[in-house]
Design a protein around this motif. Sequence first.
Motif, PDB file in Angstrom:
ATOM      1  N   VAL A 343       0.861  -1.188   0.000  1.00  0.00           N
ATOM      2  CA  VAL A 343       0.000   0.000   0.000  1.00  0.00           C
ATOM      3  C   VAL A 343       0.892   1.231   0.000  1.00  0.00           C
ATOM      4  O   VAL A 343       2.028   1.193   0.502  1.00  0.00           O
ATOM      5  CB  VAL A 343      -0.959   0.019   1.211  1.00  0.00           C
ATOM      6  CG1 VAL A 343      -1.912  -1.168   1.155  1.00  0.00           C
ATOM      7  CG2 VAL A 343      -0.204   0.046   2.527  1.00  0.00           C
ATOM      8  N   TYR A 344       0.352   2.310  -0.565  1.00  0.00           N
ATOM      9  CA  TYR A 344       1.154   3.529  -0.659  1.00  0.00           C
ATOM     10  C   TYR A 344       0.933   4.395   0.563  1.00  0.00           C
ATOM     11  O   TYR A 344      -0.203   4.727   0.937  1.00  0.00           O
ATOM     12  CB  TYR A 344       0.803   4.324  -1.911  1.00  0.00           C
ATOM     13  CG  TYR A 344       1.779   5.451  -2.173  1.00  0.00           C
ATOM     14  CD1 TYR A 344       3.058   5.175  -2.664  1.00  0.00           C
ATOM     15  CD2 TYR A 344       1.442   6.778  -1.902  1.00  0.00           C
ATOM     16  CE1 TYR A 344       3.972   6.196  -2.891  1.00  0.00           C
ATOM     17  CE2 TYR A 344       2.350   7.807  -2.138  1.00  0.00           C
ATOM     18  CZ  TYR A 344       3.606   7.496  -2.627  1.00  0.00           C
ATOM     19  OH  TYR A 344       4.527   8.509  -2.851  1.00  0.00           O
ATOM     20  N   SER A 345       2.037   4.768   1.208  1.00  0.00           N
ATOM     21  CA  SER A 345       2.009   5.629   2.372  1.00  0.00           C
ATOM     22  C   SER A 345       2.341   7.047   1.919  1.00  0.00           C
ATOM     23  O   SER A 345       3.483   7.348   1.560  1.00  0.00           O
ATOM     24  CB  SER A 345       3.043   5.130   3.391  1.00  0.00           C
ATOM     25  OG  SER A 345       3.096   5.981   4.501  1.00  0.00           O
ATOM     26  N   ALA A 346       1.305   7.907   1.902  1.00  0.00           N
ATOM     27  CA  ALA A 346       1.447   9.217   1.261  1.00  0.00           C
ATOM     28  C   ALA A 346       2.426  10.132   1.988  1.00  0.00           C
ATOM     29  O   ALA A 346       3.188  10.866   1.347  1.00  0.00           O
ATOM     30  CB  ALA A 346       0.079   9.889   1.162  1.00  0.00           C
ATOM     31  N   LEU A 396      -2.397   0.202   9.296  1.00  0.00           N
ATOM     32  CA  LEU A 396      -2.749   1.304  10.189  1.00  0.00           C
ATOM     33  C   LEU A 396      -1.920   2.543   9.867  1.00  0.00           C
ATOM     34  O   LEU A 396      -2.445   3.659   9.829  1.00  0.00           O
ATOM     35  CB  LEU A 396      -2.535   0.879  11.637  1.00  0.00           C
ATOM     36  CG  LEU A 396      -2.839   1.929  12.715  1.00  0.00           C
ATOM     37  CD1 LEU A 396      -4.270   2.465  12.576  1.00  0.00           C
ATOM     38  CD2 LEU A 396      -2.615   1.350  14.111  1.00  0.00           C
ATOM     39  N   ALA A 397      -0.625   2.361   9.603  1.00  0.00           N
ATOM     40  CA  ALA A 397       0.234   3.498   9.265  1.00  0.00           C
ATOM     41  C   ALA A 397      -0.273   4.222   8.030  1.00  0.00           C
ATOM     42  O   ALA A 397      -0.347   5.461   7.993  1.00  0.00           O
ATOM     43  CB  ALA A 397       1.667   3.004   9.041  1.00  0.00           C
ATOM     44  N   ALA A 398      -0.653   3.458   6.990  1.00  0.00           N
ATOM     45  CA  ALA A 398      -1.139   4.067   5.746  1.00  0.00           C
ATOM     46  C   ALA A 398      -2.474   4.761   5.956  1.00  0.00           C
ATOM     47  O   ALA A 398      -2.721   5.844   5.402  1.00  0.00           O
ATOM     48  CB  ALA A 398      -1.248   3.006   4.662  1.00  0.00           C
ATOM     49  N   ILE A 399      -3.352   4.151   6.761  1.00  0.00           N
ATOM     50  CA  ILE A 399      -4.651   4.784   7.040  1.00  0.00           C
ATOM     51  C   ILE A 399      -4.439   6.120   7.741  1.00  0.00           C
ATOM     52  O   ILE A 399      -5.057   7.144   7.379  1.00  0.00           O
ATOM     53  CB  ILE A 399      -5.536   3.853   7.895  1.00  0.00           C
ATOM     54  CG1 ILE A 399      -6.040   2.675   7.052  1.00  0.00           C
ATOM     55  CG2 ILE A 399      -6.720   4.614   8.492  1.00  0.00           C
ATOM     56  CD1 ILE A 399      -6.793   1.626   7.851  1.00  0.00           C
ATOM     57  N   HIS A 410      -9.496  10.745   9.303  1.00  0.00           N
ATOM     58  CA  HIS A 410     -10.720  10.036   8.930  1.00  0.00           C
ATOM     59  C   HIS A 410     -10.480   8.532   8.898  1.00  0.00           C
ATOM     60  O   HIS A 410      -9.409   8.060   8.489  1.00  0.00           O
ATOM     61  CB  HIS A 410     -11.222  10.515   7.569  1.00  0.00           C
ATOM     62  CG  HIS A 410     -11.618  11.962   7.551  1.00  0.00           C
ATOM     63  ND1 HIS A 410     -12.711  12.435   8.237  1.00  0.00           N
ATOM     64  CD2 HIS A 410     -11.043  13.050   6.948  1.00  0.00           C
ATOM     65  CE1 HIS A 410     -12.824  13.735   8.056  1.00  0.00           C
ATOM     66  NE2 HIS A 410     -11.814  14.146   7.283  1.00  0.00           N
ATOM     67  N   ILE A 411     -11.470   7.775   9.302  1.00  0.00           N
ATOM     68  CA  ILE A 411     -11.404   6.314   9.352  1.00  0.00           C
ATOM     69  C   ILE A 411     -12.175   5.751   8.163  1.00  0.00           C
ATOM     70  O   ILE A 411     -13.264   6.235   7.836  1.00  0.00           O
ATOM     71  CB  ILE A 411     -12.015   5.781  10.668  1.00  0.00           C
ATOM     72  CG1 ILE A 411     -11.351   6.457  11.874  1.00  0.00           C
ATOM     73  CG2 ILE A 411     -11.883   4.258  10.753  1.00  0.00           C
ATOM     74  CD1 ILE A 411      -9.852   6.310  11.920  1.00  0.00           C
ATOM     75  N   PRO A 412     -11.644   4.735   7.470  1.00  0.00           N
ATOM     76  CA  PRO A 412     -12.374   4.133   6.350  1.00  0.00           C
ATOM     77  C   PRO A 412     -13.782   3.706   6.764  1.00  0.00           C
ATOM     78  O   PRO A 412     -13.988   3.180   7.870  1.00  0.00           O
ATOM     79  CB  PRO A 412     -11.513   2.918   5.981  1.00  0.00           C
ATOM     80  CG  PRO A 412     -10.129   3.298   6.402  1.00  0.00           C
ATOM     81  CD  PRO A 412     -10.306   4.115   7.637  1.00  0.00           C
ATOM     82  N   GLN A 413     -14.734   3.943   5.881  1.00  0.00           N
ATOM     83  CA  GLN A 413     -16.141   3.720   6.208  1.00  0.00           C
ATOM     84  C   GLN A 413     -16.426   2.280   6.641  1.00  0.00           C
ATOM     85  O   GLN A 413     -17.240   2.041   7.529  1.00  0.00           O
ATOM     86  CB  GLN A 413     -17.022   4.084   5.003  1.00  0.00           C
ATOM     87  CG  GLN A 413     -18.506   4.011   5.309  1.00  0.00           C
ATOM     88  CD  GLN A 413     -19.346   4.508   4.140  1.00  0.00           C
ATOM     89  OE1 GLN A 413     -18.808   4.883   3.109  1.00  0.00           O
ATOM     90  NE2 GLN A 413     -20.647   4.513   4.314  1.00  0.00           N
ATOM     91  N   VAL A 414     -15.745   1.311   6.033  1.00  0.00           N
ATOM     92  CA  VAL A 414     -16.036  -0.096   6.360  1.00  0.00           C
ATOM     93  C   VAL A 414     -15.686  -0.422   7.815  1.00  0.00           C
ATOM     94  O   VAL A 414     -16.153  -1.438   8.353  1.00  0.00           O
ATOM     95  CB  VAL A 414     -15.275  -1.060   5.423  1.00  0.00           C
ATOM     96  CG1 VAL A 414     -15.805  -0.962   4.006  1.00  0.00           C
ATOM     97  CG2 VAL A 414     -13.768  -0.831   5.483  1.00  0.00           C
ATOM     98  N   LEU A 415     -14.888   0.430   8.461  1.00  0.00           N
ATOM     99  CA  LEU A 415     -14.489   0.169   9.842  1.00  0.00           C
ATOM    100  C   LEU A 415     -15.364   0.886  10.866  1.00  0.00           C
ATOM    101  O   LEU A 415     -15.235   0.631  12.070  1.00  0.00           O
ATOM    102  CB  LEU A 415     -13.026   0.575  10.057  1.00  0.00           C
ATOM    103  CG  LEU A 415     -11.967  -0.180   9.260  1.00  0.00           C
ATOM    104  CD1 LEU A 415     -10.578   0.385   9.562  1.00  0.00           C
ATOM    105  CD2 LEU A 415     -12.013  -1.675   9.565  1.00  0.00           C
ATOM    106  N   HIS A 416     -16.242   1.778  10.403  1.00  0.00           N
ATOM    107  CA  HIS A 416     -17.005   2.608  11.341  1.00  0.00           C
ATOM    108  C   HIS A 416     -17.789   1.780  12.342  1.00  0.00           C
ATOM    109  O   HIS A 416     -17.811   2.072  13.551  1.00  0.00           O
ATOM    110  CB  HIS A 416     -17.956   3.543  10.582  1.00  0.00           C
ATOM    111  CG  HIS A 416     -17.248   4.626   9.842  1.00  0.00           C
ATOM    112  ND1 HIS A 416     -17.910   5.533   9.030  1.00  0.00           N
ATOM    113  CD2 HIS A 416     -15.923   4.968   9.782  1.00  0.00           C
ATOM    114  CE1 HIS A 416     -17.028   6.359   8.492  1.00  0.00           C
ATOM    115  NE2 HIS A 416     -15.819   6.033   8.929  1.00  0.00           N
ATOM    116  N   ARG A 417     -18.451   0.718  11.886  1.00  0.00           N
ATOM    117  CA  ARG A 417     -19.279  -0.072  12.806  1.00  0.00           C
ATOM    118  C   ARG A 417     -18.430  -0.901  13.766  1.00  0.00           C
ATOM    119  O   ARG A 417     -18.932  -1.404  14.767  1.00  0.00           O
ATOM    120  CB  ARG A 417     -20.242  -0.971  12.034  1.00  0.00           C
ATOM    121  CG  ARG A 417     -19.623  -2.136  11.278  1.00  0.00           C
ATOM    122  CD  ARG A 417     -20.691  -2.822  10.437  1.00  0.00           C
ATOM    123  NE  ARG A 417     -20.197  -4.001   9.718  1.00  0.00           N
ATOM    124  CZ  ARG A 417     -20.323  -5.244  10.180  1.00  0.00           C
ATOM    125  NH1 ARG A 417     -20.927  -5.459  11.332  1.00  0.00           N
ATOM    126  NH2 ARG A 417     -19.869  -6.266   9.477  1.00  0.00           N
TER     127      ARG A 417
END
Length: 426
Positions: A343-346, A396-399, A410-417
């Motif tokens: 994954v790309y870490s911006a 987690l680092a990339a998020i 911001h947290i990815p929507q699929v993780l909100h619940r």
Amino acid sequence: MLQVVAIREQFESYVEGLNKRGIQNASDILNELLKIDDQRKSTQQSLEEILSESNQSAKIIGQLLKEGKKEEAESAKAKTSELKQQSKALGESLSALEEELKSKLYNVPNIPHSSVPAGKNAEDNEVVKLEDSSIPQLNEGAKPHWDLIEEYDIIDFGLGNKITGAGFPVYKKEGARMVRAMINYFLDQALEAGYQEVQPPILINEDSGYGTGQLPDKEGQMYQAMDTNMYLIPTAEVPITNLYRDVIIEENQLPVKNVGYTPCFRREAGSWGSHVRGLNRLHQFDKVEIVQVTTPDKSYETLEQMVGHVEKLVASLGLPYRILRLCGGDMGFTSALTYDFEVYSAAQQKWLEVSSVSNFETYQANRLKLRIKDKNGKKVLAHTLNGSALAIPRILAAILENNQTESEIHIPQVLHRYTGFESIKK
């Protein structure tokens, strides 16, 4: 480990495969194995002949005694005693040759699949898919995750260093909840894909280490429990795959699909530099692992399915990613074909490896004595596969880096619940 019969039948292709891994004396290595096996077979044949002769001699003794031929019986006894000594010596030689052959086979890596590119290191890996449209344009002053976790007070490396040492972080507050959320999300997605969840031990014995190939190749990368023959697991692949050591699986029970979450422990090298900072490289980390056992004719179809599963997970988190086919020199010791996900870490402006998905063909199964019995009763070695789905720290680092703003993450929507919150605020 490799099968000697397969080495004989596919000698040239095996030499070519080992050359892909950068092993230039492959022909000499394989010829030495065949020479030892020839000695083993010759010794075994001699032993069988001696045992047969000894059995015949023993039968004759009884008959001679019945007939009152004591001198001939004594002569036969002496011969039988001599044959027993010969058989004992041959048996010891046979055991030594079998042990020598097994030991040398343990130190020969798996043969790469024909699609594996030749190469020496990561620079020679082949990019098979690139999804970079979601690379974010961060605000000026955007920070790498090791600064963000201090600013938001969600992971503490200092506390981990005090309790244990470097590379053992303490997750807290939203950081701890993020870890738990991702584990549950990854497990739930695997269950929906038909995997059966298991929770294996995180300590393994030597037999398990040899079964999946961590021993004798990776002793230096594992933590060993003091005064025992047990090791902390480097990945859940090891205990989960070893569930099937010395097992014969009916073909109609396949494929076997297991998923498990465990902490993982690795004595990774490196103590400074951006490539080991923060969550980039840890001695302890959490990971969800998927493992499959299947028939040889379906294993590469299964590999593609597992790659698709991991891709779905990464894409659902909104992370830019790429899939690499590893070259021979960068591939794991036991693997026949491996795909890596990065994954790309911006904020770091670099790609981070977050998953490896591999087909081991029969390499692990031969060590494990894991076989399949078809409807006709024929037994063949199974094919084993596994994949990270997913490892937590670099995800987690990339998020954290890719979703940061000046005031929140911001947290990815699929993780909100799973998290119970949609962002981490200052």
